[in-house]
Design a protein around this motif. Structure first.
Motif, short mmCIF file in Angstrom:
data_model
loop_
_atom_site.label_atom_id
_atom_site.label_comp_id
_atom_site.label_asym_id
_atom_site.label_seq_id
_atom_site.Cartn_x
_atom_site.Cartn_y
_atom_site.Cartn_z
N ARG A 77 1.01 -1.28 -0.37
CA ARG A 77 -0.19 -0.35 -0.36
C ARG A 77 0.65 1.00 -0.16
O ARG A 77 0.77 2.25 -0.56
N HIS A 78 2.18 1.35 1.15
CA HIS A 78 2.81 2.21 1.32
C HIS A 78 3.46 2.23 -0.77
O HIS A 78 3.43 3.68 -1.34
N LEU A 79 3.84 1.73 -1.03
CA LEU A 79 4.37 1.92 -2.17
C LEU A 79 3.74 2.09 -3.34
O LEU A 79 4.17 3.31 -4.09
N GLU A 87 1.41 4.09 -11.21
CA GLU A 87 0.25 3.20 -11.54
C GLU A 87 0.99 1.98 -11.30
O GLU A 87 0.83 1.35 -11.61
N LEU A 88 1.90 2.21 -10.20
CA LEU A 88 2.66 0.96 -9.59
C LEU A 88 1.63 -0.34 -9.52
O LEU A 88 0.75 0.06 -9.00
N VAL A 89 1.57 -0.95 -9.65
CA VAL A 89 0.99 -2.42 -8.38
C VAL A 89 1.88 -4.04 -8.17
O VAL A 89 2.82 -3.96 -8.77
N ALA A 90 1.71 -3.61 -6.78
CA ALA A 90 2.32 -4.74 -5.72
C ALA A 90 1.68 -6.57 -5.97
O ALA A 90 0.43 -6.29 -5.09
N GLU A 91 1.45 -7.04 -7.19
CA GLU A 91 1.22 -8.77 -6.90
C GLU A 91 2.18 -9.80 -6.47
O GLU A 91 2.85 -9.94 -6.90
N TRP A 92 1.29 -9.78 -5.22
CA TRP A 92 2.76 -10.73 -4.16
C TRP A 92 2.13 -12.47 -4.63
O TRP A 92 0.93 -12.75 -5.20
N HIS A 93 3.21 -13.30 -4.81
CA HIS A 93 3.14 -14.51 -4.99
C HIS A 93 3.75 -14.82 -3.36
O HIS A 93 4.85 -15.20 -3.36
N ARG A 94 3.17 -15.45 -2.90
CA ARG A 94 3.62 -16.57 -1.23
C ARG A 94 4.26 -17.78 -2.01
O ARG A 94 4.25 -18.29 -2.84
N ALA A 99 -2.31 -17.99 -3.34
CA ALA A 99 -2.27 -16.30 -4.13
C ALA A 99 -1.94 -15.80 -3.29
O ALA A 99 -2.37 -15.87 -1.96
N GLY A 100 -1.22 -14.50 -3.05
CA GLY A 100 -1.32 -13.42 -1.89
C GLY A 100 -2.17 -12.58 -2.85
O GLY A 100 -2.80 -12.52 -3.04
N SER A 101 -1.41 -11.32 -1.83
CA SER A 101 -2.43 -10.28 -2.04
C SER A 101 -2.22 -9.22 -3.47
O SER A 101 -1.28 -9.55 -3.99
N VAL A 102 -3.37 -8.13 -3.37
CA VAL A 102 -2.92 -7.87 -5.33
C VAL A 102 -3.03 -5.65 -4.49
O VAL A 102 -4.20 -5.90 -3.73
N GLN A 103 -2.38 -5.04 -4.49
CA GLN A 103 -2.22 -3.45 -4.13
C GLN A 103 -2.31 -3.05 -5.48
O GLN A 103 -0.84 -3.09 -6.18
N ARG A 104 -2.84 -2.06 -5.60
CA ARG A 104 -3.13 -0.76 -6.60
C ARG A 104 -4.02 0.10 -6.45
O ARG A 104 -4.81 0.12 -5.09
N ASN A 105 -3.42 1.80 -7.54
CA ASN A 105 -4.05 2.55 -7.03
C ASN A 105 -5.54 1.92 -7.02
O ASN A 105 -6.17 1.75 -7.92
N GLU A 106 -6.29 3.24 -6.05
CA GLU A 106 -7.82 2.51 -6.20
C GLU A 106 -8.67 2.70 -6.70
O GLU A 106 -9.68 2.04 -7.24
N GLU A 107 -7.83 3.82 -7.62
CA GLU A 107 -8.73 4.38 -8.94
C GLU A 107 -9.03 3.59 -10.25
O GLU A 107 -9.73 3.01 -10.94
N ASP A 108 -7.45 2.67 -9.97
CA ASP A 108 -7.34 1.53 -10.66
C ASP A 108 -8.45 -0.16 -10.50
O ASP A 108 -8.57 -1.00 -11.66
#
Length: 118
Positions: A77-79, A87-94, A99-108
């Motif tokens: 979320r901070h990144l 428009e960075l997206v953090a898609e996590w892989h455990r 499947a891990g969580s995904v953080q992206r800009n709320e508007e996206d």
């Protein structure tokens, strides 16, 4: 210890890693080495490593299984907030294969279905 990774595409991996380390460094132990492109964040619930690579910032978090999603969320979320314009997206892989969580800009983010819980 369970681990999760996200490779975030960006032309400015050093900038974002340095910004994360500086931001979190106000409250927790953090480090960033511009020469090596390596950094770390030491949370009470686990750790995060930051690795600047050509064209990407590699994020890795380690913690007890119950804390992994929280670690993903806090760092991701901070990144994403720092990189809103990019428009960075953090898609996590455990490492468990989950499947891990995904953080992206709320508007996206995709809209919630009508009548669904937000």
């Amino acid at each position: 210890m369970p681990r999760s990774e996200a490779r975030v595409s960006t032309d400015r991996p050093h900038r974002y890693a340095k910004q994360l380390a500086a931001h979190f460094g106000r409250k927790i132990e953090s480090s960033w080495d511009e020469e090596t492109g390596l950094g770390s964040l030491a949370f009470s619930m686990g750790t995060a490593t930051l690795t600047a690579e050509p064209g990407a910032l590699l994020l890795a978090v380690e913690g007890e299984a119950g804390n992994l999603e929280n670690l993903e969320s806090v760092v991701g979320r901070h990144l994403v907030r720092f990189g809103t314009k990019d428009e960075l997206v953090a898609e996590w892989h455990r490492d468990s294969g989950e499947a891990g969580s995904v953080q992206r800009n709320e508007e996206d983010a995709p809209a919630h279905a009508p009548g669904g819980a937000a």
